[in-house]
Design a protein around this motif. Structure first.
Motif, mmCIF file in Angstrom:
data_model
loop_
_atom_site.group_PDB
_atom_site.id
_atom_site.type_symbol
_atom_site.label_atom_id
_atom_site.label_comp_id
_atom_site.label_asym_id
_atom_site.label_seq_id
_atom_site.Cartn_x
_atom_site.Cartn_y
_atom_site.Cartn_z
ATOM 1 N N PHE A 37 35.671 34.149 49.876
ATOM 2 C CA PHE A 37 35.825 35.403 49.140
ATOM 3 C C PHE A 37 37.284 35.619 48.735
ATOM 4 O O PHE A 37 37.567 36.032 47.611
ATOM 5 N N VAL A 38 38.199 35.335 49.630
ATOM 6 C CA VAL A 38 39.623 35.503 49.324
ATOM 7 C C VAL A 38 40.042 34.522 48.230
ATOM 8 O O VAL A 38 40.830 34.873 47.349
ATOM 9 N N VAL A 39 39.502 33.305 48.267
ATOM 10 C CA VAL A 39 39.774 32.337 47.186
ATOM 11 C C VAL A 39 39.249 32.885 45.870
ATOM 12 O O VAL A 39 39.931 32.816 44.838
ATOM 13 N N PHE A 40 38.051 33.462 45.884
ATOM 14 C CA PHE A 40 37.477 34.077 44.688
ATOM 15 C C PHE A 40 38.363 35.212 44.182
ATOM 16 O O PHE A 40 38.640 35.302 42.981
ATOM 17 N N VAL A 41 38.828 36.058 45.083
ATOM 18 C CA VAL A 41 39.700 37.177 44.705
ATOM 19 C C VAL A 41 40.994 36.650 44.085
ATOM 20 O O VAL A 41 41.446 37.139 43.045
ATOM 21 N N LYS A 42 41.565 35.640 44.715
ATOM 22 C CA LYS A 42 42.817 35.059 44.213
ATOM 23 C C LYS A 42 42.640 34.504 42.800
ATOM 24 O O LYS A 42 43.486 34.728 41.929
ATOM 25 N N GLU A 43 41.540 33.802 42.569
ATOM 26 C CA GLU A 43 41.282 33.245 41.241
ATOM 27 C C GLU A 43 41.105 34.350 40.208
ATOM 28 O O GLU A 43 41.584 34.229 39.075
ATOM 29 N N GLN A 44 40.418 35.409 40.578
ATOM 30 C CA GLN A 44 40.203 36.511 39.644
ATOM 31 C C GLN A 44 41.512 37.226 39.304
ATOM 32 O O GLN A 44 41.708 37.661 38.172
ATOM 33 N N ILE A 45 42.398 37.335 40.282
ATOM 34 C CA ILE A 45 43.692 37.976 40.039
ATOM 35 C C ILE A 45 44.580 37.073 39.200
ATOM 36 O O ILE A 45 45.190 37.509 38.232
ATOM 37 N N ARG A 46 44.647 35.810 39.576
ATOM 38 C CA ARG A 46 45.555 34.872 38.916
ATOM 39 C C ARG A 46 45.134 34.570 37.482
ATOM 40 O O ARG A 46 45.947 34.632 36.565
ATOM 41 N N PHE A 47 43.887 34.231 37.262
ATOM 42 C CA PHE A 47 43.463 33.741 35.956
ATOM 43 C C PHE A 47 42.930 34.824 35.029
ATOM 44 O O PHE A 47 42.983 34.674 33.815
ATOM 45 N N CYS A 48 42.417 35.908 35.567
ATOM 46 C CA CYS A 48 41.817 36.943 34.727
ATOM 47 C C CYS A 48 42.552 38.277 34.795
ATOM 48 O O CYS A 48 42.291 39.159 33.988
ATOM 49 N N GLY A 49 43.440 38.439 35.758
ATOM 50 C CA GLY A 49 44.182 39.690 35.895
ATOM 51 C C GLY A 49 43.295 40.872 36.226
ATOM 52 O O GLY A 49 43.596 42.002 35.825
ATOM 53 N N ARG A 50 42.234 40.650 36.967
ATOM 54 C CA ARG A 50 41.300 41.726 37.281
ATOM 55 C C ARG A 50 41.807 42.572 38.445
ATOM 56 O O ARG A 50 42.550 42.114 39.295
ATOM 57 N N GLU A 51 41.342 43.822 38.443
ATOM 58 C CA GLU A 51 41.678 44.736 39.528
ATOM 59 C C GLU A 51 40.601 44.665 40.610
ATOM 60 O O GLU A 51 39.545 44.072 40.427
ATOM 61 N N ARG A 52 40.887 45.327 41.722
ATOM 62 C CA ARG A 52 40.026 45.250 42.904
ATOM 63 C C ARG A 52 38.584 45.665 42.615
ATOM 64 O O ARG A 52 37.653 44.959 42.996
ATOM 65 N N ASN A 53 38.378 46.777 41.946
ATOM 66 C CA ASN A 53 37.014 47.245 41.689
ATOM 67 C C ASN A 53 36.243 46.294 40.785
ATOM 68 O O ASN A 53 35.044 46.084 40.967
ATOM 69 N N GLU A 54 36.930 45.711 39.812
ATOM 70 C CA GLU A 54 36.281 44.726 38.939
ATOM 71 C C GLU A 54 35.879 43.481 39.734
ATOM 72 O O GLU A 54 34.802 42.921 39.525
ATOM 73 N N ILE A 55 36.758 43.054 40.625
ATOM 74 C CA ILE A 55 36.480 41.872 41.439
ATOM 75 C C ILE A 55 35.281 42.119 42.345
ATOM 76 O O ILE A 55 34.412 41.264 42.490
ATOM 77 N N PHE A 56 35.216 43.300 42.945
ATOM 78 C CA PHE A 56 34.081 43.629 43.809
ATOM 79 C C PHE A 56 32.782 43.650 43.004
ATOM 80 O O PHE A 56 31.747 43.186 43.478
ATOM 81 N N ALA A 57 32.838 44.183 41.776
ATOM 82 C CA ALA A 57 31.642 44.203 40.937
ATOM 83 C C ALA A 57 31.207 42.784 40.571
ATOM 84 O O ALA A 57 30.008 42.475 40.586
ATOM 85 N N LEU A 58 32.150 41.912 40.265
ATOM 86 C CA LEU A 58 31.821 40.517 39.953
ATOM 87 C C LEU A 58 31.300 39.770 41.164
ATOM 88 O O LEU A 58 30.463 38.879 41.037
ATOM 89 N N SER A 59 31.793 40.111 42.340
ATOM 90 C CA SER A 59 31.352 39.411 43.552
ATOM 91 C C SER A 59 29.900 39.729 43.892
ATOM 92 O O SER A 59 29.261 38.975 44.618
ATOM 93 N N ASP A 60 29.378 40.822 43.362
ATOM 94 C CA ASP A 60 27.975 41.159 43.607
ATOM 95 C C ASP A 60 27.033 40.127 42.984
ATOM 96 O O ASP A 60 25.903 39.966 43.439
#
Length: 163
Positions: A37-60
């Protein structure tokens, strides 16, 4: 009828041993999933510039992050509830207080710094959760064998004593 009762009573240690094995496996799998999950969060921040709520929605969408543990975490974060209390009362997996502190620290600090700071934050917790997962994997191998052997031995001893 007496033999059936003796058999049922003698299987009790085996059930406790299997329950212990199951709890060890759940903890191991949890920390391996947390690392992913942390790897997923890191990729979303690094490559897409997503915020926390967006990342949680995508992780669903990902079934790996859609189990009851992650649902409970995401729900409590969205509602502003105390993660520590939720994790202490989470009965499916018996977490130690240090593990609870690590999980809470990751989720509470996520999204509070700039992009580079968040990536460093994720790197730290990837390493931490990997080490915990490796330790739990090693522990699972040895303790599950030991608990199974002991529970079978105790089951046999109880059966022999009761007959």
């Amino acid at each position: 009828m007496r033999i059936v009762g003796i058999l049922l009573l003698s299987f009790t240690p085996l059930l406790f041993g299997l329950d212990y094995r199951s709890s060890l496996k759940k903890r191991r799998d949890l920390f391996l999933n947390l690392k992913d999950f942390v790897v997923f969060v890191k990729e979303q921040i690094r490559f897409c510039g997503r915020e926390r709520n967006e990342i949680f929605a995508l992780s669903d969408i990902n079934p790996k992050f859609n189990d009851s543990f992650f649902k409970t975490l995401k729900k409590s974060i969205k509602n502003g509830e105390s993660l520590t209390k939720i994790l202490e009362n989470y009965n499916d997996i018996r977490l130690k207080s240090k593990e609870i502190a690590y999980i809470c620290a990751f989720f509470t600090e996520l999204g509070k710094t700039d992009t580079e700071g968040q990536i460093n934050h994720c790197d730290y917790y990837i390493n931490l959760f990997s080490k915990i997962g490796e330790n739990l994997s090693n522990s699972y191998i040895t303790k599950s064998r030991l608990s199974l052997g002991l529970s079978i031995s105790l089951m046999a001893a109880m059966f022999i004593i009761m007959i």
